[in-house]
Design an enzyme around this catalytic site. Structure first.
Site, PDB file in Angstrom:
ATOM      1  CG  HIS A  77      -1.780   1.203   1.344  1.00  0.00           C
ATOM      2  ND1 HIS A  77      -2.794   1.502   0.453  1.00  0.00           N
ATOM      3  CD2 HIS A  77      -1.760   2.224   2.247  1.00  0.00           C
ATOM      4  CE1 HIS A  77      -3.354   2.643   0.799  1.00  0.00           C
ATOM      5  NE2 HIS A  77      -2.748   3.100   1.882  1.00  0.00           N
ATOM      6  CD  GLN A  79       7.514   1.038  -2.174  1.00  0.00           C
ATOM      7  OE1 GLN A  79       7.856   1.677  -1.188  1.00  0.00           O
ATOM      8  NE2 GLN A  79       8.091   1.213  -3.324  1.00  0.00           N
ATOM      9  CG  HIS A  81      -0.591   6.506  -0.526  1.00  0.00           C
ATOM     10  ND1 HIS A  81      -1.858   6.722  -1.016  1.00  0.00           N
ATOM     11  CD2 HIS A  81      -0.408   7.438   0.442  1.00  0.00           C
ATOM     12  CE1 HIS A  81      -2.413   7.727  -0.380  1.00  0.00           C
ATOM     13  NE2 HIS A  81      -1.536   8.183   0.511  1.00  0.00           N
TER      14      HIS A  81
END
Length: 108
Positions: A77, A79, A81
């Site tokens: 998540h 990475q 984001h």
């Protein structure tokens, strides 16, 4: 999951979230005709992404040193984001440029 990886993942998420919010605000400023403010906000946004990259680099260095990184949903998540924020920044840069050109045309 390693506590340090968990901590760095959340730092990445935080920095990326701040950066995306600033980029979004920069677009709003450009739409309102405040190009200089928009560019300043986008620069701040890029500074936040640089902070996220520092966290990411720590993870990469840790793995390069032979310490295997456990992949978790939180890390994925983070990475995701970060990558989405970087894409959003590129689009924000283009949108600000477009608003600046439109503003110049309107002032002619």
């Amino acid at each position: 999951m390693d506590e340090k990886i968990f901590e760095l993942s959340f730092e990445i998420i935080g920095y990326a979230g701040n950066a995306k919010g600033m980029a979004f605000e920069a677009i709003s400023k450009a739409k309102a005709g405040n190009i200089d403010e928009a560019r300043a906000l986008l620069k701040e946004s890029k500074d936040e992404v640089n902070n996220a990259h520092k966290c990411q680099t720590q993870l990469i260095q840790q793995e390069a040193s032979g310490n295997k990184t456990d992949v978790s949903v939180v890390l994925i998540h983070a990475q995701d984001h970060l990558m989405n924020t970087m894409n959003y920044q590129m689009l924000a840069d283009e949108i600000i440029d477009i608003h600046e050109r439109l503003q110049k045309l309107e002032n002619k």
